[in-house]
Design a protein around this motif. Structure first.
Motif, PDB file in Angstrom:
ATOM      1  N   LYS A 176      -1.471 -11.267 -12.924  1.00 54.59           N
ATOM      2  CA  LYS A 176      -2.122 -10.297 -12.022  1.00 54.59           C
ATOM      3  C   LYS A 176      -3.454 -10.873 -11.539  1.00 54.59           C
ATOM      4  O   LYS A 176      -3.811 -10.758 -10.371  1.00 54.59           O
ATOM      5  N   GLY A 225      -1.406   1.188  -0.869  1.00 53.65           N
ATOM      6  CA  GLY A 225      -0.584   1.092  -2.080  1.00 53.65           C
ATOM      7  C   GLY A 225      -1.387   0.414  -3.177  1.00 53.65           C
ATOM      8  O   GLY A 225      -0.860  -0.382  -3.950  1.00 53.65           O
ATOM      9  N   GLY A 254      -2.580   1.527  -5.888  1.00 53.10           N
ATOM     10  CA  GLY A 254      -2.248   1.935  -7.254  1.00 53.10           C
ATOM     11  C   GLY A 254      -3.483   2.224  -8.078  1.00 53.10           C
ATOM     12  O   GLY A 254      -4.388   2.955  -7.659  1.00 53.10           O
ATOM     13  N   HIS A 306      -6.177  -2.395  -9.206  1.00 52.26           N
ATOM     14  CA  HIS A 306      -6.278  -3.797  -9.637  1.00 52.26           C
ATOM     15  C   HIS A 306      -7.053  -4.642  -8.642  1.00 52.26           C
ATOM     16  O   HIS A 306      -7.824  -5.517  -9.030  1.00 52.26           O
ATOM     17  N   ASP A 318      -2.958   5.631  -2.008  1.00 57.52           N
ATOM     18  CA  ASP A 318      -1.719   5.602  -2.797  1.00 57.52           C
ATOM     19  C   ASP A 318      -1.095   6.988  -2.876  1.00 57.52           C
ATOM     20  O   ASP A 318      -1.784   8.003  -2.892  1.00 57.52           O
ATOM     21  N   LEU A 319       0.242   6.966  -2.946  1.00 56.87           N
ATOM     22  CA  LEU A 319       1.051   8.179  -3.090  1.00 56.87           C
ATOM     23  C   LEU A 319       0.931   8.780  -4.479  1.00 56.87           C
ATOM     24  O   LEU A 319       1.137   9.972  -4.657  1.00 56.87           O
ATOM     25  N   SER A 320       0.671   7.910  -5.454  1.00 56.64           N
ATOM     26  CA  SER A 320       0.829   8.303  -6.847  1.00 56.64           C
ATOM     27  C   SER A 320      -0.466   8.854  -7.446  1.00 56.64           C
ATOM     28  O   SER A 320      -1.458   8.124  -7.599  1.00 56.64           O
ATOM     29  N   PRO A 374       0.677   9.416   1.456  1.00 56.08           N
ATOM     30  CA  PRO A 374       1.459   8.279   1.945  1.00 56.08           C
ATOM     31  C   PRO A 374       0.670   7.461   2.968  1.00 56.08           C
ATOM     32  O   PRO A 374      -0.201   8.005   3.653  1.00 56.08           O
ATOM     33  N   VAL A 375       1.007   6.209   3.052  1.00 60.44           N
ATOM     34  CA  VAL A 375       0.329   5.294   3.974  1.00 60.44           C
ATOM     35  C   VAL A 375       0.279   5.870   5.384  1.00 60.44           C
ATOM     36  O   VAL A 375      -0.752   5.828   6.055  1.00 60.44           O
ATOM     37  N   LEU A 392      -1.190  -5.331  -1.622  1.00 63.31           N
ATOM     38  CA  LEU A 392      -0.636  -6.231  -2.636  1.00 63.31           C
ATOM     39  C   LEU A 392       0.588  -5.549  -3.240  1.00 63.31           C
ATOM     40  O   LEU A 392       0.472  -4.550  -3.932  1.00 63.31           O
ATOM     41  N   HIS A 393       1.751  -6.058  -2.895  1.00 66.00           N
ATOM     42  CA  HIS A 393       3.023  -5.582  -3.436  1.00 66.00           C
ATOM     43  C   HIS A 393       3.268  -4.107  -3.132  1.00 66.00           C
ATOM     44  O   HIS A 393       3.629  -3.329  -4.011  1.00 66.00           O
ATOM     45  N   LEU A 394       3.039  -3.762  -1.890  1.00 66.35           N
ATOM     46  CA  LEU A 394       3.371  -2.416  -1.414  1.00 66.35           C
ATOM     47  C   LEU A 394       4.871  -2.416  -1.120  1.00 66.35           C
ATOM     48  O   LEU A 394       5.373  -3.249  -0.363  1.00 66.35           O
ATOM     49  N   ALA A 451       8.837   4.344   1.675  1.00 70.64           N
ATOM     50  CA  ALA A 451       7.669   4.395   2.548  1.00 70.64           C
ATOM     51  C   ALA A 451       7.275   5.819   2.884  1.00 70.64           C
ATOM     52  O   ALA A 451       6.110   6.137   2.997  1.00 70.64           O
TER      53      ALA A 451
HETATM   54  C1  LIG Z   1       3.991  -2.304  -7.049  1.00 66.77           C
HETATM   55  S1  LIG Z   1       2.717  -1.141  -6.938  1.00 66.77           S
HETATM   56  C2  LIG Z   1       1.352  -2.192  -6.513  1.00 66.77           C
HETATM   57  C3  LIG Z   1       0.043  -1.597  -6.917  1.00 66.77           C
HETATM   58  C4  LIG Z   1      -1.183  -2.490  -6.660  1.00 66.77           C
HETATM   59  N1  LIG Z   1      -1.302  -2.875  -5.286  1.00 66.77           N
HETATM   60  C5  LIG Z   1      -1.149  -3.704  -7.546  1.00 66.77           C
HETATM   61  O1  LIG Z   1      -0.834  -4.797  -7.086  1.00 66.77           O
HETATM   62  O2  LIG Z   1      -1.406  -3.562  -8.730  1.00 66.77           O
HETATM   63  C6  LIG Z   1       3.067  -0.312  -5.421  1.00 66.77           C
HETATM   64  C7  LIG Z   1       2.185   0.892  -5.174  1.00 66.77           C
HETATM   65  O3  LIG Z   1       2.457   1.363  -3.860  1.00 66.77           O
HETATM   66  C8  LIG Z   1       2.466   2.789  -3.883  1.00 66.77           C
HETATM   67  N2  LIG Z   1       3.269   3.237  -2.725  1.00 66.77           N
HETATM   68  C9  LIG Z   1       4.576   2.989  -2.452  1.00 66.77           C
HETATM   69  N3  LIG Z   1       4.933   3.535  -1.279  1.00 66.77           N
HETATM   70  C10 LIG Z   1       3.820   4.132  -0.789  1.00 66.77           C
HETATM   71  C11 LIG Z   1       3.535   4.862   0.390  1.00 66.77           C
HETATM   72  N4  LIG Z   1       4.458   5.079   1.314  1.00 66.77           N
HETATM   73  N5  LIG Z   1       2.287   5.334   0.569  1.00 66.77           N
HETATM   74  C12 LIG Z   1       1.316   5.121  -0.356  1.00 66.77           C
HETATM   75  N6  LIG Z   1       1.532   4.433  -1.489  1.00 66.77           N
HETATM   76  C13 LIG Z   1       2.760   3.945  -1.704  1.00 66.77           C
HETATM   77  C14 LIG Z   1       3.064   3.130  -5.232  1.00 66.77           C
HETATM   78  O4  LIG Z   1       2.695   4.434  -5.640  1.00 66.77           O
HETATM   79  C15 LIG Z   1       2.446   2.043  -6.119  1.00 66.77           C
HETATM   80  O5  LIG Z   1       1.235   2.460  -6.695  1.00 66.77           O
END
Ligand SMILES: C[S@@+](CC[C@H](N)C(=O)[O-])C[C@H]1O[C@@H](n2cnc3c(N)ncnc32)[C@H](O)[C@@H]1O
Length: 475
Positions: free
Chosen positions: A63, A102, A104, A107, A125-127, A175-176, A189-191, A233
Motif C-alpha cells: 500500500k 473512492g 475509502g 490511505h 466515498d460511498l461507504s 457516490p462519485v 486509487l483503485h476505484l 459505480a
Molecule cells: C478498493 S477501495 C480503494 C480505497 C482507497 N482508494 C485505497 O486505495 O485504499 C474502493 C473504494 O471505492 C469506493 N467506491 C466504489 N464505488 C464508488 C462510487 N460509485 N462512489 C463513491 N465511492 C465508491 C468503495 O466504497 C471503496 O472505499
C-alpha cells in the motif's frame, strides 16, 4: 471484430482474449512513460504512526508503494506556484483542491492533507464505515485550526462537506456521480470498475486541470448482466457507461464507424452516452471487449512480472489506452500511461495521468518523461508471443524482462559502487564468468539503462562475461 488472428508463435492456437489482444496490437501499441520523480519530500513519504492501519507488513508495504507512486504523479502535476504557497495559508484562502474519489479510509487522502497543507483535500466515498475509519485515523493528527470537537460539517464555497481533525481534509459521503464541487485535480486509487470512468467524467465536467487514475476491477467493465456484483459505480446493478469508450477502440472492437462527436458534454453524468452506442441507441455486440476486460483483471501477485502473464498485462494496458484516448478526444486532455514502482506494488499497477496542455512544463512534468523501456518490452514480449509475424529484431529485444526488480537493483548497485570507487577515471568493471546467459543479459540491460558502455568479453562459454565502463575500451 472483423479480422481475427487465431494462431500465434509456433502455430499455437490462441485463447479468445489473446486473439483480441493480437488483433488490437496490429493497429495500436500502448505506450508507457517513466514514473515522474518530482523533487519534493512527499514522494518519499514513509507513512506515519498508525496511519496505515494495515497489520500484514507485506500488504502495508505494498500500500505504501502504491501511495508513493501516486504521490509522485500528483506532485508532478501540481503547478509549481501552488507548491510554493505559504503552508500556513488559512482554509478560506486555499485555492487548489484535490479530490480523492473512492478514497475509502484515507490511505491516500491523509498523507496528501498532511504533506500538502497549502491544498484542500476532499475524500469522496460511498461507504460510511470507511469514512468513519478515516475520521478515527485523522484524530491522530489533529492540526491547528481544525474543527472543534463535536463539529462535523464545514461549509466551503456554500457547499456542505464533513470536516475532520486535519484542518485541510474534508469528506463527501456519497457516490462519485453526486459530487458537485469545484476541483483542480481528481485522483482515484483503485476505484472499482466503471466508477473510475464516472469519476473522470465528473472531473472533466467540472474543468479539473489534472487527473491521476489507477483503475482496478476492470473485469467489471465486462457487461456480464448475470453477475449481481458487476456494477458498483451507481451503487446499483446497472451500467452507466458503454465500452469501449474511444472511437479508435469502437472501430477496432465493434467495427462501428463511431465518432467522438456523439459524446454529448451537456448531458448529466447519469445520462452519458459515448461512441459505443449506435445512433439508434442500440449497443453493439461487445463480447470481444468483455473477453479483454475479464482477462485483464488478474490479481495473482506472483504473476505481476512473469513472461507468461505478459498478454494479460498487455490486455490491461489496452483497456487503459482506451480510457486515455477517450480523455483526449472527448475532453481534450493530454495523457500518458505509467506504472507503479515497483510493479509488485499491486497487480493493478497502471496509472493514467491527464492534464491540460500548457505552454511550459517543469522538467519532471509527465509531458517530459521518457518512455519506460521495461513496460514497452513487456508489450513487445506479448507481440512476439501472439503475432507470429512480429519481426526478428523485436524478438531479440523482448526476452529481457525475465528477472525481478531486486535482481535489477542488485546489478545497478554493483555498477554504482564501482563507478564511485573510480572517482572520475574510466576503469572497466568486469563481472565474474559462469553467470549464465540470463544474468549477462540483465547486466547489459541495466548498463544500457544507465547510459554506460557495455560489451561481451570472452569467447568460450566458461570465459564469457560482461564488461561495463563509462566509455568502451580495450581490455
Ligand atoms: C478498493 S477501495 C480503494 C480505497 C482507497 N482508494 C485505497 O486505495 O485504499 C474502493 C473504494 O471505492 C469506493 N467506491 C466504489 N464505488 C464508488 C462510487 N460509485 N462512489 C463513491 N465511492 C465508491 C468503495 O466504497 C471503496 O472505499
Amino acid at each position: 471484430m472483423p479480422e481475427t488472428v487465431t494462431v500465434g508463435l509456433h502455430g499455437v492456437q490462441l485463447k479468445r482474449f489473446e486473439q483480441v489482444v493480437a488483433k488490437l496490437l496490429t493497429h495500436i501499441t500502448p505506450r508507457y512513460s517513466q514514473l515522474p520523480s518530482p523533487p519534493h519530500p512527499l514522494q518519499e513519504w514513509k507513512g506515519t504512526g498508525k496511519q496505515g492501519q494495515i497489520e500484514d507488513p507485506v500488504r502495508a508495504q505494498r500500500k505504501q508503494n502504491q501511495i508513493r507512486s501516486l504521490m509522485r504523479c500528483i506532485l508532478s502535476l501540481i503547478p509549481e506556484e501552488v507548491l510554493s504557497i505559504e503552508t500556513t495559508t488559512k482554509e478560506e484562502e486555499k485555492t487548489y483542491t484535490i479530490v480523492d474519489f473512492g478514497g475509502g479510509s484515507g490511505h491516500l487522502s491523509i498523507p496528501l492533507a498532511l504533506t500538502l497543507p497549502q491544498c484542500r483535500i476532499i475524500c469522496v466515498d460511498l461507504s460510511a464505515p470507511a469514512l468513519t475509519l478515516l475520521y478515527e485515523k485523522a484524530k491522530e493528527f489533529c492540526t491547528a485550526g481544525s474543527v472543534p470537537e463535536g463539529v462535523t460539517t464545514a461549509t466551503i464555497n456554500s457547499k456542505e462537506l464533513q470536516a475532520t481533525c486535519i484542518s485541510n481534509l474534508f469528506t463527501f459521503h456519497g457516490p462519485v456521480q453526486a459530487f458537485d464541487f469545484h476541483l483542480d485535480m481528481a485522483v482515484a486509487l483503485h476505484l472499482c470498475g466503471e466508477a473510475t470512468d464516472v469519476a473522470l467524467r465528473v472531473a472533466a465536467e467540472r474543468q479539473a486541470s489534472a487527473m491521476v487514475l489507477s483503475p482496478c476491477c476492470v473485469g467489471k467493465l465486462a457487461g456480464d448482466g448475470g453477475n449481481p456484483y458487476v456494477f458498483q459505480a451507481s451503487g446499483q446493478n446497472h451500467s452507466t457507461i458503454s465500452y469501449p469508450q474511444s472511437s479508435k477502440f469502437c472501430q477496432l472492437i465493434l467495427g462501428t464507424a463511431a465518432s467522438a462527436n456523439k459524446y454529448n458534454r451537456k448531458v448529466k453524468t447519469s445520462e452519458y452516452s459515448n461512441p459505443a452506442e449506435t445512433t439508434n441507441g442500440v449497443v453493439s455486440d461487445r463480447s470481444d471487449w468483455d473477453a479483454l476486460a475479464k482477462s485483464a483483471d488478474y490479481s495473482s501477485m506472483p504473476e505481476t512480472r512473469t513472461p507468461r502473464n505478459a498478454a494479460r498485462r498487455t490486455a490491461k494496458a489496452l483497456l487503459e489506452t482506451d480510457r486515455s484516448l477517450f480523455l483526449q478526444e472527448a475532453f481534450q486532455y493530454e495523457t500518458c500511461l505509467t506504472r507503479m514502482d515497483p510493479w509488485e506494488a499491486s497487480p493493478k499497477n497502471d496509472i493514467i495521468l491527464a492534464w491540460r496542455r500548457a505552454s511550459r512544463y517543469s522538467s519532471y512534468h509527465p509531458a517530459k518523461m521518457p518512455a519506460d523501456v521495461l513496460c514497452e518490452q513487456d508489450i513487445l514480449q506479448t507481440m512476439n508471443h501472439l503475432l507470429s509475424t512480429s519481426n526478428e529484431k523485436d524478438r531479440v529485444q523482448c526476452d529481457t524482462v525475465d528477472w525481478t526488480k531486486e535482481e535489477e537493483d542488485e546489478i545497478r548497485q554493483k555498477i554504482i559502487e564501482f563507478l564511485e570507487s573510480q572517482s572520475g577515471s574510466s576503469g572497466v568493471l568486469l563481472f565474474p564468468t559462469r553467470m549464465g546467459g540470463r544474468k549477462r543479459k540483465l547486466i547489459h540491460f541495466v548498463a544500457e539503462q544507465m547510459h554506460l558502455a557495455h560489451w561481451s568479453h570472452g569467447k568460450k562459454e566458461a570465459e564469457k562475461t560482461v564488461a561495463v565502463s563509462r566509455v568502451r575500451q580495450r581490455i
